[in-house]
Design a protein around this motif. Sequence first.
Motif, PDB file in Angstrom:
ATOM      1  N   ALA A  87      38.212  39.552  41.061  1.00  0.00           N
ATOM      2  CA  ALA A  87      39.519  38.996  41.397  1.00  0.00           C
ATOM      3  C   ALA A  87      40.079  39.640  42.658  1.00  0.00           C
ATOM      4  O   ALA A  87      39.956  40.846  42.876  1.00  0.00           O
ATOM      5  CB  ALA A  87      40.485  39.200  40.233  1.00  0.00           C
ATOM      6  N   THR A  88      40.717  38.812  43.490  1.00  0.00           N
ATOM      7  CA  THR A  88      41.332  39.300  44.731  1.00  0.00           C
ATOM      8  C   THR A  88      42.817  38.979  44.809  1.00  0.00           C
ATOM      9  O   THR A  88      43.478  39.345  45.780  1.00  0.00           O
ATOM     10  CB  THR A  88      40.628  38.686  45.956  1.00  0.00           C
ATOM     11  OG1 THR A  88      40.760  37.256  45.913  1.00  0.00           O
ATOM     12  CG2 THR A  88      39.151  39.050  45.982  1.00  0.00           C
ATOM     13  N   GLY A  89      43.359  38.286  43.816  1.00  0.00           N
ATOM     14  CA  GLY A  89      44.763  37.877  43.852  1.00  0.00           C
ATOM     15  C   GLY A  89      45.728  39.020  43.625  1.00  0.00           C
ATOM     16  O   GLY A  89      45.365  40.077  43.092  1.00  0.00           O
ATOM     17  N   ARG A  90      46.986  38.814  44.019  1.00  0.00           N
ATOM     18  CA  ARG A  90      48.024  39.816  43.768  1.00  0.00           C
ATOM     19  C   ARG A  90      48.320  39.923  42.282  1.00  0.00           C
ATOM     20  O   ARG A  90      48.644  40.995  41.783  1.00  0.00           O
ATOM     21  CB  ARG A  90      49.310  39.461  44.533  1.00  0.00           C
ATOM     22  CG  ARG A  90      49.202  39.657  46.029  1.00  0.00           C
ATOM     23  CD  ARG A  90      50.582  39.835  46.664  1.00  0.00           C
ATOM     24  NE  ARG A  90      51.409  38.634  46.564  1.00  0.00           N
ATOM     25  CZ  ARG A  90      52.560  38.578  45.891  1.00  0.00           C
ATOM     26  NH1 ARG A  90      53.008  39.624  45.217  1.00  0.00           N
ATOM     27  NH2 ARG A  90      53.279  37.461  45.895  1.00  0.00           N
ATOM     28  N   TRP A  91      48.233  38.792  41.587  1.00  0.00           N
ATOM     29  CA  TRP A  91      48.427  38.763  40.145  1.00  0.00           C
ATOM     30  C   TRP A  91      47.144  38.267  39.490  1.00  0.00           C
ATOM     31  O   TRP A  91      46.411  37.463  40.068  1.00  0.00           O
ATOM     32  CB  TRP A  91      49.573  37.828  39.764  1.00  0.00           C
ATOM     33  CG  TRP A  91      50.932  38.243  40.217  1.00  0.00           C
ATOM     34  CD1 TRP A  91      51.500  37.990  41.437  1.00  0.00           C
ATOM     35  CD2 TRP A  91      51.901  38.972  39.464  1.00  0.00           C
ATOM     36  NE1 TRP A  91      52.767  38.513  41.494  1.00  0.00           N
ATOM     37  CE2 TRP A  91      53.053  39.125  40.290  1.00  0.00           C
ATOM     38  CE3 TRP A  91      51.935  39.515  38.173  1.00  0.00           C
ATOM     39  CZ2 TRP A  91      54.196  39.782  39.859  1.00  0.00           C
ATOM     40  CZ3 TRP A  91      53.081  40.176  37.750  1.00  0.00           C
ATOM     41  CH2 TRP A  91      54.191  40.312  38.580  1.00  0.00           C
ATOM     42  N   ILE A  92      46.903  38.706  38.262  1.00  0.00           N
ATOM     43  CA  ILE A  92      45.777  38.217  37.469  1.00  0.00           C
ATOM     44  C   ILE A  92      46.329  37.514  36.236  1.00  0.00           C
ATOM     45  O   ILE A  92      47.195  38.052  35.533  1.00  0.00           O
ATOM     46  CB  ILE A  92      44.836  39.359  37.049  1.00  0.00           C
ATOM     47  CG1 ILE A  92      44.083  39.888  38.276  1.00  0.00           C
ATOM     48  CG2 ILE A  92      43.851  38.896  35.982  1.00  0.00           C
ATOM     49  CD1 ILE A  92      43.138  41.035  37.977  1.00  0.00           C
ATOM     50  N   ALA A  93      45.829  36.300  35.990  1.00  0.00           N
ATOM     51  CA  ALA A  93      46.241  35.528  34.826  1.00  0.00           C
ATOM     52  C   ALA A  93      45.011  35.205  33.986  1.00  0.00           C
ATOM     53  O   ALA A  93      43.974  34.809  34.530  1.00  0.00           O
ATOM     54  CB  ALA A  93      46.940  34.239  35.246  1.00  0.00           C
TER      55      ALA A  93
END
Length: 341
Positions: A87-93
């Motif tokens: 994952a590279t996103g600011r948030w993880i869902a």
Amino acid sequence: MKNLAEPPLVSVIMANYNGADHLAMALRSVLAQSVGHIEILLLDDASSDDSIKVARGVADTDPRVRIFETSRNAGPGAARNRGFEMATGRWIAIVDSDDIIHPCRLERMTTAGDALETDAVADDLTYFHDASIRPAGTLMGTNRPEKPAGLSATCFVSADPNAPQLGYLKPLIRRTALSGLRYREDIKIGEDHDLYMRFLLNGGRMHLLPQSYYLYRRHNSSLSYRMHPDDVAAIISAQDDLLRDYPDLSDGMLDHMALRRAALQRPLAFETLVQEIRGRHFGRAMGQLVHRPSLLPQLVKVGKSRLARALVRPRNASAVIARDPSEWTLQDWSVMLEKTM
């Protein structure tokens, strides 16, 4: 226009195992989000159905979907951990491959998370059944807060069977706040609860919103699902590990965890009883009932509810069904459990 060289706002991790029937709907509900700069990491856990075919059909229409396959089934925790690494996103869902999310969920929750200056933000879950999108209640029910509320580790430890089981929540977590935290891969049930507990005990901050943007599918098969005694024992073991890993817990927290552990002993005893009856180990089953007679009313209650739903009845069960379950012998229970539990 958004600079696509920037990290995605959200990395959606979707573990999947034989979820072909609902996978396309789950993926499309994420792709329909009001925020476009996201990535979807589909981690297929060695499915034997058409999951990969379905996923590729969706991915061919949108490059934000990335598919990763494994050759050996290792469980949802292992699949999600692979997603954490990529994952590279600011948030993880985390979104399950048979669930649906509201088109504005990621936008509204990340906005709320930033406004609250929190590390994780969760919403209520709305249940729905396989055959209908009509809602069937929510996780929080009447316990839903009127405004965003902070959640502590103590909130996740309750021995009350009627209290909301917060381990089912699907929070968005800031990737930087995870600090290397990962799911336990040695437990099949309760891995979410363990992760959230460790996150909070490590100093993470989590808030619960009063809104519900997550639709949690309840399958007909899940309604009749029985945990194996090993699954319950693993939940107890995971909590014992928390006590070892966090020796400075408050007395109040220790009291809550002791009550929860005692409460888990009952389903452990009941599931063990069910396994003994299904295995036709009637001597051991009778020994359990003698030792814990309180299990008999629960066995009768489960028997009545299973019979009401059973679509296929065992060949020689008609004489059993004709009697009240309170009058059944252990051999009768063995016949019924074979098909209905």
